[in-house]
Design an enzyme around this catalytic site. Structure first.
Site, short mmCIF file in Angstrom:
data_model
loop_
_atom_site.label_atom_id
_atom_site.label_comp_id
_atom_site.label_asym_id
_atom_site.label_seq_id
_atom_site.Cartn_x
_atom_site.Cartn_y
_atom_site.Cartn_z
N LYS A 162 4.13 31.36 -9.65
CA LYS A 162 3.27 31.89 -8.45
C LYS A 162 3.58 33.18 -8.12
CE LYS A 162 2.26 27.18 -6.69
NZ LYS A 162 0.94 27.11 -7.64
N GLU A 250 -3.34 23.17 -8.67
CA GLU A 250 -2.60 22.52 -9.69
C GLU A 250 -2.23 21.01 -9.20
OE1 GLU A 250 -0.45 20.62 -12.02
OE2 GLU A 250 1.06 22.18 -11.73
N CYS A 284 3.76 16.46 -13.09
CA CYS A 284 2.25 16.18 -12.97
C CYS A 284 1.42 15.93 -14.28
CB CYS A 284 1.60 17.19 -12.27
SG CYS A 284 1.93 18.85 -13.13
N GLU A 461 -2.47 28.54 -14.39
CA GLU A 461 -1.34 29.26 -14.16
C GLU A 461 -0.79 29.88 -15.61
OE1 GLU A 461 0.47 29.04 -11.16
OE2 GLU A 461 0.38 27.07 -10.29
#
EC number: 1.2.1.8
Length: 487
Positions: A162, A250, A284, A461
């Site tokens: 990030k 996300e 994830c 991302e």
């Protein structure tokens, strides 16, 4: 305490403490030992961090992308020099085995700083549009103050994923790590400051579910980037929409991994294990619905069972350990409940399913678990478990498996194992997911975009695509002649 930081927060280039905040205890998941004690950000700390970011951002934005990039690349070099120490901290923070963190956590964060530090001058280019004697041009401009909210499975990586595109685009960031893993992001802030990042541009504050709304609803915040669960994403997106903030989400997934009968079976088994057991299943993008064509189901399960039961569970700081504990007691109990639900609903337990007896009873351990004969309507096939639990489902043909794979509210990832590359490309074109693999799984180098669709989020991302989500286009029309007005 073995991992106590200098203070709870890093704001405006220095460590800051405010003991009025709620106490956050950082626990080593392998033993339950308290390794650090921090405090959640009070409203005053939140204001201090956002004010520092707002004050520092304009001067940073005025620097050239090349100058900004040099600082990020220095940060990447420092991270690589300290990879061992950062990896050990990540293991203490998360419980993930050191054999994973030393190759996958700080290293991928360093890759992000190096990548964005090197490609931004090209990635932030605008365009020239000829309009006869007149012309127009576009330029990418920063958004301002960005908020990053991290998850607990890859705390250092997420902080860097990030921070890197946000900073290179000319923004400032306030980052809140998960309260379960508060330590790694502080080290990232320290390293960025050491690399020459001006004060106030990357601030880290601790917090819990009460802290997030203070950040998301703040009028000086232009963008929010969240890595987290779908329910959290819905709340954050709804709050951000109230002030029309930019958002990247996300979120979670229940991704399909499809194995056709012509696949290299050992590679497919390995891919399924990587897609379910890496980081103790707390990823994830995991391919937790493993669809296996019926003709190879028996042999697939035989090889899978043998390899799963051979995995070494133990102390995460032992380099031989392949499976560590869950991040928290609460997460382990959640996963145990899903395993019991799988048994109760009629799935066949192939491997695991219990608590290992060769590790500390105070740790948050669970055996890597495989269920077979799973049907689409079972709870373990529909809901994100976020633990080392694999569901194996069988199928007959291509059209059937695509329809079943897409019958989910999630759309983060998916994978296909087959020797027929025409079929592989045909199938991934029809799968409803943002990130897909062919004859591989869960590889996410910083050079490629990563993100999902449907309820798994939006925005991307990594790669040059991430810059589009941390900047906006400004269009300039240039008149080269006298203005023709009808009045």
């Amino acid at each position: 305490m073995k991992a106590q930081p200098k203070a709870s927060h890093f704001i405006d280039g220095e460590y800051v403490e405010d003991t009025d905040g709620t106490v956050i205890e950082s626990l080593y998941p392998a033993t339950g030992e308290v390794i650090a004690r921090l405090h959640a950000a009070t409203p005053a700390i939140v204001e201090k961090a956002i004010a520092a970011a707002r004050r520092a951002q304009p001067e940073w934005a005025a620097m050239s992308p090349m100058a900004r990039g040099r600082i990020l690349k220095r940060a990447a070099d420092i991270m690589r020099e300290r990879n061992r120490a950062l990896s050990e901290l990540e293991t203490l923070d998360t419980g993930k085995p050191i054999q994973e963190t030393i190759v996958a956590d700080p290293t991928s964060g360093a890759d992000a700083f190096e990548f964005f530090g090197g490609v931004a001058p090209a990635g932030l280019n605008g365009s020239h549009i000829p309009l006869g004697q007149d012309f127009a041009y576009t330029k990418r401009v920063p958004l301002g103050v960005c908020v990053g909210i991290g998850a607990w499975n890859y705390p250092q990586q997420i902080a860097c994923w990030k921070a890197a595109p946000a900073l290179i685009s000319g923004n400032a960031m306030v980052f809140k790590p998960s309260e379960n893993t508060p330590l790694g992001a502080l080290k990232i802030a320290e390293i960025l400051h050491e690399a020459g990042l001006p004060k106030g541009l990357f601030n880290v504050i601790q917090g819990d579910r009460d802290t997030g709304p203070l950040l998301v609803n703040h009028p000086d915040v232009a963008k929010v980037s969240l890595t987290g669960s779908v329910p959290t994403g819905r709340r954050v997106a709804a709050a951000a929409a109230g002030n029309l903030k930019h958002v990247t989400m996300e979120l979670g997934g229940k991704s399909p991994l499809i194995v056709f009968d012509d696949a290299d079976l050992d590679s497919a088994v390995g891919g399924a294990m990587l897609g379910n057991f890496y980081s103790t299943g707390q990823v994830c993008s995991n391919g937790t619905r493993v669809f296996v064509q019926k003709g190879i189901k028996t042999e697939f399960l035989k090889r899978l069972k043998a390899r799963t039961e051979a995995m070494l569970i133990g102390d995460p700081l032992d380099e031989a350990t392949q499976i560590g504990p869950m991040v928290s007691w609460a997460q382990r109990e959640k996963v145990v409940a899903y395993i019991e639900k799988g048994k109760a609903e009629g799935a066949t337990l192939v491997a695991g399913g219990g608590i290992p007896n060769n590790v500390s009873g105070e740790g948050y351990y669970i055996q890597p678990t495989v269920f077979a004969d799973v049907t689409d309507d079972m709870t373990i096939a529909r809901e994100e478990i976020f633990g080392p639990v694999m569901s194996v489902l069988d199928f007959d043909d291509e059209d059937e498996v695509i329809a079943r794979a897409n019958a989910s509210e999630f759309g983060l990832s998916g994978g296909v194992f087959t020797a027929d590359l025409s079929r592989a490309h045909r199938v991934v074109d029809r799968l409803e997911a943002g990130t897909l693999w062919i004859n591989a799984y869960n590889l996410a180098p910083v050079e490629i975009p990563f993100g999902g669709s449907k309820q798994s989020g939006f925005g991307r991302e990594n790669s040059l695509a991430a810059l589009e989500h941390y900047s906006e286009l400004k269009t300039v029309y240039v008149g080269m002649g006298p203005v023709q007005a009808p009045y």
